[in-house]
Scaffold this active site. Structure first.
Site, short mmCIF file in Angstrom:
data_model
loop_
_atom_site.label_atom_id
_atom_site.label_comp_id
_atom_site.label_asym_id
_atom_site.label_seq_id
_atom_site.Cartn_x
_atom_site.Cartn_y
_atom_site.Cartn_z
N ASN A 275 -2.25 -9.80 -1.79
CA ASN A 275 -1.83 -8.70 -2.65
C ASN A 275 -1.68 -9.06 -4.11
OD1 ASN A 275 -1.69 -6.48 -0.84
ND2 ASN A 275 0.03 -7.52 0.13
N GLU A 315 -1.84 3.43 -10.09
CA GLU A 315 -2.67 2.74 -9.10
C GLU A 315 -3.03 3.70 -7.99
OE1 GLU A 315 -0.66 -0.78 -7.77
OE2 GLU A 315 -1.04 -1.83 -9.66
N GLU A 328 1.15 3.77 -6.73
CA GLU A 328 2.36 3.62 -7.53
C GLU A 328 1.98 3.64 -8.99
OE1 GLU A 328 4.24 -0.14 -6.95
OE2 GLU A 328 2.38 -1.25 -7.06
N ASN A 330 2.72 1.70 -12.64
CA ASN A 330 3.34 0.55 -13.32
C ASN A 330 3.66 0.95 -14.75
OD1 ASN A 330 3.12 -1.23 -11.11
ND2 ASN A 330 0.94 -1.45 -11.55
N ARG A 332 4.29 -0.41 -17.52
CA ARG A 332 4.24 -1.55 -18.44
C ARG A 332 2.79 -1.84 -18.78
NH1 ARG A 332 2.31 -5.12 -14.35
NH2 ARG A 332 3.34 -4.69 -12.39
N PHE A 388 -6.48 -19.54 -0.07
CA PHE A 388 -6.99 -18.93 -1.30
C PHE A 388 -6.14 -19.23 -2.53
CE2 PHE A 388 -8.47 -16.03 2.11
CZ PHE A 388 -9.81 -16.36 2.03
#
Lengths: 679, 632
Positions: A275, A315, A328, A330, A332, A388
């Protein structure tokens, strides 16, 4: 002798002029914005952040003629953002909750320096409504949305309700808190499987479960509420539809305090691991103009609904049928904002500062272009071979950004000699390339990654380079599950083709021979070596290059194809480590004689690792669950290490008795440190 | 060189010899016959050869072939099985292709006791391969002990072969590399063998400071044999297959009842980390030899030669931004001195000497603008970079080597002082610390000193301070030069005095140092703290002019000169015997004389006694004076 000295001088001169030229060039690429010196904004801005984003904000401040104040922790005293700022204030010791999250100290710094406004960057206090309130109380401008918007969008449930009210598509689901298990099963049945159960206060993948049937719903509810309670101190859960093959696409919005709002196109952020975004691009290959407009308009509707001002990001999850659902917002500046700046030519930080001062937006929606294509790779100090990317720390003993290449932008807050510490985000930089087409941008990204010199810490360039050259990525057919789908066994680095292998071996051999030639006393003259003809497996490979052994980069021409390799290490025994196509390969070059005699050399048995437990990463020991003399079963938890806010439990590789324990809870350990020894 | 190459190529053309090792003899032969004229060769082919003539040729060929396989194929296989290469394979790997010129290939041992005179006990070349060759085109003399012949044991002939090339090396001024793989003395030869060792030791000593000597231990090396490597400038080992000890585990068991394995007693790990006998260890034979080739590039051929200059790809004016942030603000926080060193050296290369021993000091070779430099640095990462017995000895030996071979010395100073404590005092930190001081003070090569952070107390003086004839002394802008840390100076005068005494005791630099320091201190402490701080900074920037040092020296001299000549001499001798640690430059010279005197004395003894004495001297190890003497 004269010629060689002259040459060296020329080389240095060339290098020097290079850098200054490309700074100019790259700044020209980024923004079409005009910095109007008559438009008076603020005299002094405090940047309540660190690293690359602090530097990024300061760059714009400098262009706008605004004085900057940096805040820093003890360990950051000589960091780049501190050097860049006009003033700097220390706000506490290294841990973030005592420095960059320490509101009292930051408020003191604001008062002391007389800053008129605060730019919070991202992370830290950027979405903290309490901080925004305290600033407002002291008449200091918070460069961002007002408290109301932060509050409204900060809560997942509330934001979803607001979005629904503003006619924004939301994921079908239950708009409220799920009371108990049976309630959960009922709601899940109403929505239709698969469903996702997630924590209301959550983020970062914690407290999230996917359920495909009633049983899984029951289990998921139980686990998620436990996790949510322990991680966020809030066990409220919500249930929504799980979107298949989802893409993560977000819309950048920009609004002012006069009711104007714009959408600045989308960013495709589907390549993620755990994520967290890894590679982003703008625009998305997936969206058609209609979908883009629909998404943009909904994003603007939402922004207007909450009277949003400043830059923000909405998003969306987009499924394979181009249905998009609000995820959602953000409130900022996002990490990946540079790619939007590249394609629109806007300086988002400048816009934020203008909006904060109360100026209206100068652009209209039809002024917002999509010029070309921009791709951003997040370069992290982490080991991509461990799920990863597990964080690594260290000192950047050598560091060289590829800013001499055209249309490359590097946003970084570090320099050669900086420390990547366990206290902060392990991001080294954001590498952005830009081109008229996606192919051009990708090609530049390849070159930029090859020319990026990072030594001293493990970095994820191997993974980044593999992603951007992956056929599926190039075709644009990506989802948020790209990495686990394409590398189910974990990332293993670049897999050499037989041609690649030949190129690599030939280059290593040519490097070895060149080095050998330099060592011979008589070759004092700087000679250009003829192309080396290297025969590998019966095929002749022609390699030529300048073979400057002091340079970190190794530009060579292999069979007339120019490539940039990096020589990471080279020793007298013939071991050469080369970075080829992003991945590091160890090559051993032996002369005929040495290779014949090598057959007699004994094989050294590596340390038996099953009976010792070493720390896989730097971090602090949270708990040790065994003591000497205990008998542990295979797979039993031995201790827990916390690194970069993540807890990793270390398990026994075999059933054995504990011989000795070398760590205690609370201790800081380095990578490879011995923790526990088994018998 | 050119002539040599021509001769060799003609030789190849003419004779087309396929032997893998061309001896010097062959080359000469080739060149000579070429000169004699080809027509003669044609005539010869028509001539009727005598049987004896043929058999001489045959015998030589046979002998040569015998010499090439040493102790026989079976033993070679056994050697390979142990993960070791044969003496000749090692030489071939170490030297440039076809550059080895062997000497004494047919020498056999001369022992006629215990059945050694029998033919099957004679091996051409005996248990060592000697000769000269080139490493990257630069001349070197090499001996390689052959374990396949009598376990590489040292016979009189074996020693003679080694001595021969050592003498030659000293004469022409080329380094000597010894590849040791020997079971020890050849018991059958008795004292002959011991004498052989001593002959080698003597040459080691005579060559010390004249040509670089390097030993690579590639197998066992026990008993008296260990002194030869110990006398050479650098001793390298191969991990897992090489051992160095005075007596093996069995003797240890019988004498001290200690149970110890070979590896624990004298393996590479022991000697590179615990005892400090070896300077570095490598993975296997090949790794060791290839690294040795690399190391050789740093060294000059002799004390008359400059160190080799290589073409430098790394611009000397390259900026190193990392240096700005490398030294932490907190004086107590550690950093890695190697980061600084690698930042400034060509191609970031640094050949560290003794990386695992006395890690609180870093020494090694690097290049700057293509020229070899010796680097000494305190390592704040280990024990705060303080000086203790081991690090002083390690540093001193390295500095002396650099001084002897015209290699400039770069010193990075971050030293909080000498390590206090009873173990250090009882171990003679004063004596050993003085060695480092002595080494820096006597060195006449260019000396550049950079104080990166702390330079406190006597350790400041020792670390190539300006007063020890440093050419240029720089300091980081944040550096602190002081008698002690700022914290300590906050105490009351009485307490300070006590502390100071404590520090001095722990820190060693003799009474004269103390007085000066006290004087200095008192003066400084009268200032307010700000001024004190300023002064300290000023001192840093100015590089410290060091009047106190001078005064002390003069004072001392005056004192000494007041004595009668005899008394003076006695005093000086006493100092010499005491290990010559003082700052008295004079004594050094006298010391040589003492040594000579000693020698004369020794020569009056019977040969046996002499031998014993010599051995005794050798065992005393080589703490440097020898090298010096020769050098002067």
């Amino acid at each position: 002798m004269i010629t060689s000295t002259l040459r060296r001088v020329l080389l240095v001169a060339k290098h020097a002029s290079f850098q200054s030229r490309c700074c100019v060039a790259s700044s020209r690429v980024q923004y079409s914005t005009v910095y109007d010196s008559n438009e008076k904004t603020f005299d002094k801005i405090l940047i309540a952040n660190r690293g690359e984003i602090a530097c990024r904000v300061m760059k714009t401040c400098k262009k706008m003629g605004i004085k900057t104040v940096a805040v820093h922790s003890d360990v950051d005293a000589s960091a780049v953002h501190v050097k860049m700022a006009d003033e700097a204030v220390c706000v506490g010791p290294a841990p973030t909750n005592k420095s960059y999250l320490n509101m009292d100290a930051i408020m003191d710094a604001i008062r002391k320096t007389g800053s008129q406004a605060v730019h919070p960057g991202y992370g830290f206090l950027s979405e903290n409504k309490e901080f925004a309130k305290r600033l407002a109380a002291e008449d200091v401008v918070f460069i961002g949305p007002d408290t109301h918007a932060i509050h409204a969008m900060g809560d997942k449930i509330e934001s979803k309700l607001l979005a629904k009210a503003a006619n924004v598509n939301v994921i079908p689901g239950f708009d409220g808190v799920v009371e108990n298990v049976e309630d959960a099963v009922k709601i899940a049945g109403d929505i239709g499987y698969p469903v996702m159960i997630k924590a209301s206060a959550g983020g970062g993948g914690k407290g999230m479960r996917i359920a495909w049937n009633d049983d899984e719903t029951r289990e998921g509810f139980r686990l998620s509420s436990q996790e949510a309670a322990s991680s966020f101190g809030d066990d409220r859960l919500l249930i929504e539809k799980f979107v298949d093959n989802p893409r993560h696409i977000e819309i950048q919005v920009l609004a002012d305090k006069h009711g104007n709002a714009l959408w600045l196109n989308e960013r495709e952020c589907s390549i993620q691991r755990r994520n967290q975004k890894v590679v982003e691009e703008a625009p998305s290959t997936f969206l058609d103009p209609e979908t883009r407009r629909a998404m943009g308009e909904q994003a603007v509707q939402l922004a207007k609904a909450v009277h949003y001002s400043s830059a923000g990001t909405v998003e969306f999850l987009v499924d394979s049928n181009k249905n998009f659902y609000f995820l959602e917002m953000n409130t900022r500046l996002q990490v990946e904002h540079p790619i939007t700046e590249c394609i629109t030519g806007l300086d988002l930080v400048q816009q934020m500062i203008r909006v904060a001062k109360g100026f209206p937006l100068l652009h209209k929606q039809e002024d917002i272009p999509i010029n070309g294509w921009a791709i951003e790779s997040r370069v992290y100090a982490e080991d991509p071979y461990k799920s990863f990317g597990l964080p690594s720390i260290g000192r950047l003993s050598q560091y060289q950004e590829p800013i001499n290449l055209p249309k490359v932008r590097v946003d970084s807050g570090i320099q050669e000699g900086s420390d990547i510490s366990i206290y902060y985000d392990p991001m080294i930089s954001k590498l952005v390339t830009y081109g008229a087409t996606r192919a051009e941008a990708l090609q530049r990204m390849e070159a930029a990654l090859d020319n990026y010199v990072i030594r001293g810490v493990t970095h994820n360039i191997p993974l980044l380079r593999e992603i951007i050259t992956h056929p599926r990525f190039i075709s644009g057919d990506i989802t948020t599950n790209f990495l686990p789908e394409e590398y189910p066994e974990g990332f293993k680095g670049h897999q050499l083709t037989s041609e690649g292998r030949r190129e690599l071996v030939a280059t290593a051999a040519a490097l070895y021979v060149s080095n050998w030639c330099w060592n011979i006393e008589c070759s004092n003259e700087m000679t250009l070596w003829p192309p080396w003809q290297v025969e590998v497996d019966g095929v002749t490979v022609e390699v030529s290059g300048e073979w400057n052994l002091a340079s970190a980069l190794l530009p060579v021409t292999i069979n007339r194809t120019p490539r940039v390799l990096q020589c990471l290490s080279r020793d007298a025994g013939g071991d050469i480590t080369l970075q080829y196509l992003g991945t590091q390969f160890k090559v051993r070059v032996l002369s005929q004689l040495v290779s014949t005699l090598s057959a007699h050399m004994p094989e050294k048995v590596p340390e038996d690792t099953s009976s010792i437990l070493r720390s896989p990463m730097p971090g602090s020991v949270v708990a040790v669950s065994v003591k000497p003399g205990d008998v542990v079963a295979e797979g039993q938890e031995i201790c827990v290490i916390e690194a970069m806010k993540m807890q990793n439990s270390l398990i026994a590789a075999k059933a054995a008795k504990v011989k000795s324990v070398h760590c205690k809870a609370g201790e800081t350990v380095g990578e490879g440190d011995l923790l526990v020894q088994l018998e | 060189m050119a002539a040599f190459a021509v001769a060799r190529s003609r030789c190849v053309l003419l004779s087309g010899l396929k032997a893998s090792f061309k001896t010097f003899g062959q080359v000469k032969h080739g060149a000579a016959s070429a000169a004699v004229a080809q027509s003669e060769l044609q005539q010869q082919s028509r001539r009727w050869y005598s049987v004896s003539h043929l058999s001489v040729q045959e015998r030589i060929d046979r002998k040569r072939n015998a010499a090439l396989i040493g102790g026989g194929q079976k033993r070679i296989d056994a050697q390979h099985k142990r993960g070791k290469l044969t003496a000749r394979e090692r030489v071939e790997l170490l030297l440039d292709k076809d550059s080895f010129v062997e000497c004494d290939m047919f020498v056999e041992h001369r022992c006629s006791d215990f059945g050694m005179e029998e033919d099957h006990n004679k091996f051409a070349g005996d248990s060592v391969v000697t000769g000269q060759g080139r490493i990257n085109g630069r001349l070197v003399y090499v001996f390689s002990q052959d374990f396949t012949v009598f376990g590489g044991s040292l016979s009189g002939a074996h020693a003679q072969k080694i001595c021969k090339i050592m003498d030659q090396a000293m004469m022409v001024g080329a380094p000597v590399i010894g590849l040791n793989d020997s079971g020890g003395a050849r018991i059958q030869e008795g004292v002959e063998s011991l004498a052989g060792y001593a002959d080698i030791f003597l040459r080691n000593v005579m060559a010390s400071g004249v040509v670089p000597q390097i030993s690579l231990i590639m197998g066992p090396c026990a008993g008296g044999a260990v002194y030869s490597p110990a006398l050479t400038d650098f001793t390298f080992m191969v991990k897992d297959t090489s051992y160095l000890f005075i007596t093996g585990p069995d003797v240890v068991k019988s004498v001290t009842n200690e149970d110890v394995t070979q590896e624990e007693l004298g393996g590479a790990k022991t000697h590179t980390a615990v005892s400090g006998v070896a300077h570095r260890a490598f993975e296997n034979d090949i790794d060791a030899l290839l690294n040795l080739r690399n190391f050789f590039n740093f060294l000059p051929l002799s004390n008359q030669d400059p160190a080799p200059v290589t073409e430098c790809h790394d611009p000397s004016d390259r900026l190193v931004p990392g240096l700005d942030t490398i030294v932490p603000f907190e004086t107590t926080k550690a950093y890695d001195m190697l980061d600084i060193i690698q930042g400034i050296t060509d191609e970031r290369e640094f050949f560290e000497i003794m990386p695992n021993y006395a890690k609180n000091i870093v020494v090694g070779f690097a290049r700057m603008n293509g020229r070899t430099v010796g680097i000494v640095g305190n390592q704040p990462k280990v024990a705060s970079g303080c000086l203790d017995i081991n690090s002083s000895v390690k540093g001193a030996r390295f500095v002396r080597f650099c001084d002897a071979f015209n290699i400039p010395i770069l010193t990075f100073v971050d030293v909080p002082g000498f390590l206090p404590g009873t173990s250090q005092e009882y171990g003679g930190i004063i004596r050993h610390g003085a060695k480092l001081l002595f080494a820096f003070a006597e060195a006449t090569v260019p000396k550049i000193t950079i104080i990166t952070r702390k330079a406190y107390g006597g350790a400041y003086d020792v670390m190539s301070s300006k007063h020890l004839r440093g050419d240029v002394n720089y300091a980081w802008p944040s550096a602190e030069v002081a008698v002690m840390g700022a914290k300590v100076t906050q105490h009351t005068p009485e307490r300070r005095c006590e502390l100071r005494l404590a520090v001095c005791r722990g820190g060693r630099d003799g009474s004269q140092g103390n007085t000066t320091h006290l004087l200095h201190k008192t003066k400084v402490t009268q200032h307010p703290p700000e001024r004190r701080c300023e002064l300290r900074l000023a001192v840093c920037r100015g590089g410290c002019d060091g009047s106190q040092g001078n005064t002390t020296h003069l004072l001392h001299k005056t004192k000494v000169t007041q004595h009668t000549p005899e008394r003076r001499c006695e005093l000086r001798l006493a100092v010499c015997r005491g290990g010559r640690d003082g700052s008295q430059g004079n004594t050094t010279h006298l010391l040589h004389k003492t040594h000579l005197l000693h020698k004369t004395k020794v020569t009056q003894h019977t040969p046996e006694r002499r031998c014993e004495l010599r051995l005794a001297v050798c065992r005393g190890g080589r703490d440097g004076s020898q090298g010096n003497t020769t050098h002067t």
